[in-house]
Scaffold this motif. Structure first.
Motif, mmCIF file in Angstrom:
data_model
loop_
_atom_site.group_PDB
_atom_site.id
_atom_site.type_symbol
_atom_site.label_atom_id
_atom_site.label_comp_id
_atom_site.label_asym_id
_atom_site.label_seq_id
_atom_site.Cartn_x
_atom_site.Cartn_y
_atom_site.Cartn_z
ATOM 1 N N ARG A 66 0.821 -1.218 0.000
ATOM 2 C CA ARG A 66 0.000 0.000 0.000
ATOM 3 C C ARG A 66 0.847 1.257 0.000
ATOM 4 O O ARG A 66 0.483 2.256 -0.612
ATOM 5 C CB ARG A 66 -0.920 0.023 1.213
ATOM 6 N N ALA A 67 1.962 1.221 0.707
ATOM 7 C CA ALA A 67 2.806 2.409 0.840
ATOM 8 C C ALA A 67 3.285 2.934 -0.514
ATOM 9 O O ALA A 67 3.629 4.108 -0.636
ATOM 10 C CB ALA A 67 4.012 2.099 1.725
ATOM 11 N N TYR A 68 3.286 2.088 -1.524
ATOM 12 C CA TYR A 68 3.755 2.498 -2.844
ATOM 13 C C TYR A 68 2.665 2.298 -3.893
ATOM 14 O O TYR A 68 2.917 1.842 -5.006
ATOM 15 C CB TYR A 68 5.038 1.752 -3.211
ATOM 16 N N GLY A 69 1.442 2.646 -3.520
ATOM 17 C CA GLY A 69 0.332 2.608 -4.456
ATOM 18 C C GLY A 69 -0.026 1.220 -4.944
ATOM 19 O O GLY A 69 -0.533 1.058 -6.051
ATOM 20 N N GLY A 70 0.238 0.220 -4.123
ATOM 21 C CA GLY A 70 -0.083 -1.149 -4.504
ATOM 22 C C GLY A 70 0.972 -1.819 -5.359
ATOM 23 O O GLY A 70 0.787 -2.941 -5.812
ATOM 24 N N LYS A 71 2.091 -1.146 -5.576
ATOM 25 C CA LYS A 71 3.170 -1.758 -6.354
ATOM 26 C C LYS A 71 3.948 -2.750 -5.489
ATOM 27 O O LYS A 71 4.111 -2.554 -4.288
ATOM 28 C CB LYS A 71 4.144 -0.697 -6.871
ATOM 29 N N SER A 72 4.439 -3.776 -6.134
ATOM 30 C CA SER A 72 5.299 -4.745 -5.455
ATOM 31 C C SER A 72 6.747 -4.275 -5.559
ATOM 32 O O SER A 72 7.085 -3.457 -6.432
ATOM 33 C CB SER A 72 5.167 -6.111 -6.127
ATOM 34 N N ASP A 114 15.774 2.309 -4.212
ATOM 35 C CA ASP A 114 15.726 2.970 -2.905
ATOM 36 C C ASP A 114 14.409 2.696 -2.174
ATOM 37 O O ASP A 114 14.402 2.473 -0.964
ATOM 38 C CB ASP A 114 15.923 4.482 -3.047
ATOM 39 N N SER A 115 13.298 2.695 -2.900
ATOM 40 C CA SER A 115 12.003 2.428 -2.267
ATOM 41 C C SER A 115 11.925 0.997 -1.753
ATOM 42 O O SER A 115 11.306 0.733 -0.716
ATOM 43 C CB SER A 115 10.857 2.695 -3.242
ATOM 44 N N VAL A 116 12.561 0.071 -2.447
ATOM 45 C CA VAL A 116 12.571 -1.322 -1.984
ATOM 46 C C VAL A 116 13.382 -1.421 -0.703
ATOM 47 O O VAL A 116 12.968 -2.094 0.251
ATOM 48 C CB VAL A 116 13.106 -2.274 -3.070
ATOM 49 N N ASP A 134 13.536 -1.920 5.113
ATOM 50 C CA ASP A 134 13.905 -1.327 6.408
ATOM 51 C C ASP A 134 12.715 -1.257 7.349
ATOM 52 O O ASP A 134 12.877 -1.297 8.565
ATOM 53 C CB ASP A 134 14.493 0.076 6.222
ATOM 54 N N GLY A 135 11.489 -1.196 6.810
ATOM 55 C CA GLY A 135 10.285 -1.149 7.624
ATOM 56 C C GLY A 135 9.815 -2.513 8.083
ATOM 57 O O GLY A 135 8.926 -2.625 8.918
ATOM 58 N N ALA A 136 10.420 -3.579 7.555
ATOM 59 C CA ALA A 136 10.026 -4.942 7.931
ATOM 60 C C ALA A 136 10.687 -5.318 9.246
ATOM 61 O O ALA A 136 11.806 -4.921 9.529
ATOM 62 C CB ALA A 136 10.426 -5.927 6.840
ATOM 63 N N THR A 137 9.985 -6.096 10.048
ATOM 64 C CA THR A 137 10.527 -6.583 11.315
ATOM 65 C C THR A 137 11.265 -7.888 11.061
ATOM 66 O O THR A 137 10.676 -8.833 10.547
ATOM 67 C CB THR A 137 9.387 -6.839 12.323
ATOM 68 N N PRO A 138 12.554 -7.959 11.391
ATOM 69 C CA PRO A 138 13.292 -9.203 11.168
ATOM 70 C C PRO A 138 12.671 -10.384 11.912
ATOM 71 O O PRO A 138 12.062 -10.211 12.963
ATOM 72 C CB PRO A 138 14.687 -8.904 11.724
ATOM 73 N N LEU A 149 5.939 -7.393 7.246
ATOM 74 C CA LEU A 149 6.646 -7.053 6.022
ATOM 75 C C LEU A 149 6.184 -5.743 5.393
ATOM 76 O O LEU A 149 6.287 -5.564 4.194
ATOM 77 C CB LEU A 149 6.509 -8.193 5.008
ATOM 78 N N ALA A 150 5.682 -4.831 6.172
ATOM 79 C CA ALA A 150 5.343 -3.497 5.705
ATOM 80 C C ALA A 150 4.422 -3.512 4.499
ATOM 81 O O ALA A 150 4.655 -2.857 3.511
ATOM 82 C CB ALA A 150 6.621 -2.694 5.408
ATOM 83 N N TYR A 151 3.370 -4.295 4.559
ATOM 84 C CA TYR A 151 2.420 -4.334 3.456
ATOM 85 C C TYR A 151 1.661 -3.066 3.460
ATOM 86 O O TYR A 151 0.824 -2.590 3.426
ATOM 87 C CB TYR A 151 1.479 -5.544 3.560
#
Length: 105
Positions: A63-69, A80-82, A87-91, A103-105
């Protein structure tokens, strides 16, 4: 033959074929990441814990990137966006539930 007339066995067989094909595509996406962006691939694998989950993550819309994978972001040249998504994912190690990762969906 219309969908209503198809037998459940045929439908189940089609679903199994599609699921297999999907898993092959997910694996292929991770292979491409490893060959084109090895540091990113390594960080992703360390973060999510295994190849199957990494393949799913790279192909999942966010969602953070307009639904793009992440795969689509990389196709657009936006590495950079990836990294930001990753970086927003929890290990896995920091997660209370070892079977899931945020995983920052």
């Amino acid at each position: 033959m219309g969908i209503a007339a198809r037998k459940f066995e045929e439908i189940a067989s089609d679903i199994a074929r599609v699921a297999t094909w999907r898993e092959e595509l997910l694996s292929s996406a991770l292979d491409a990441l490893e060959s084109r962006h090895p540091k990113l691939a390594q960080a992703l694998l360390e973060n999510v814990g295994n190849r199957r989950r990494a393949g799913h993550w790279i192909c999942a819309p966010h969602r953070a990137y307009g639904g793009k994978s992440p795969c689509e972001l990389l196709a657009d040249g936006d590495e950079d966006s990836v990294w930001d998504l990753l970086d927003g994912a929890t290990p896995v190690e920091a997660s209370c539930d070892k079977t899931r990762t945020n995983l920052a969906y």
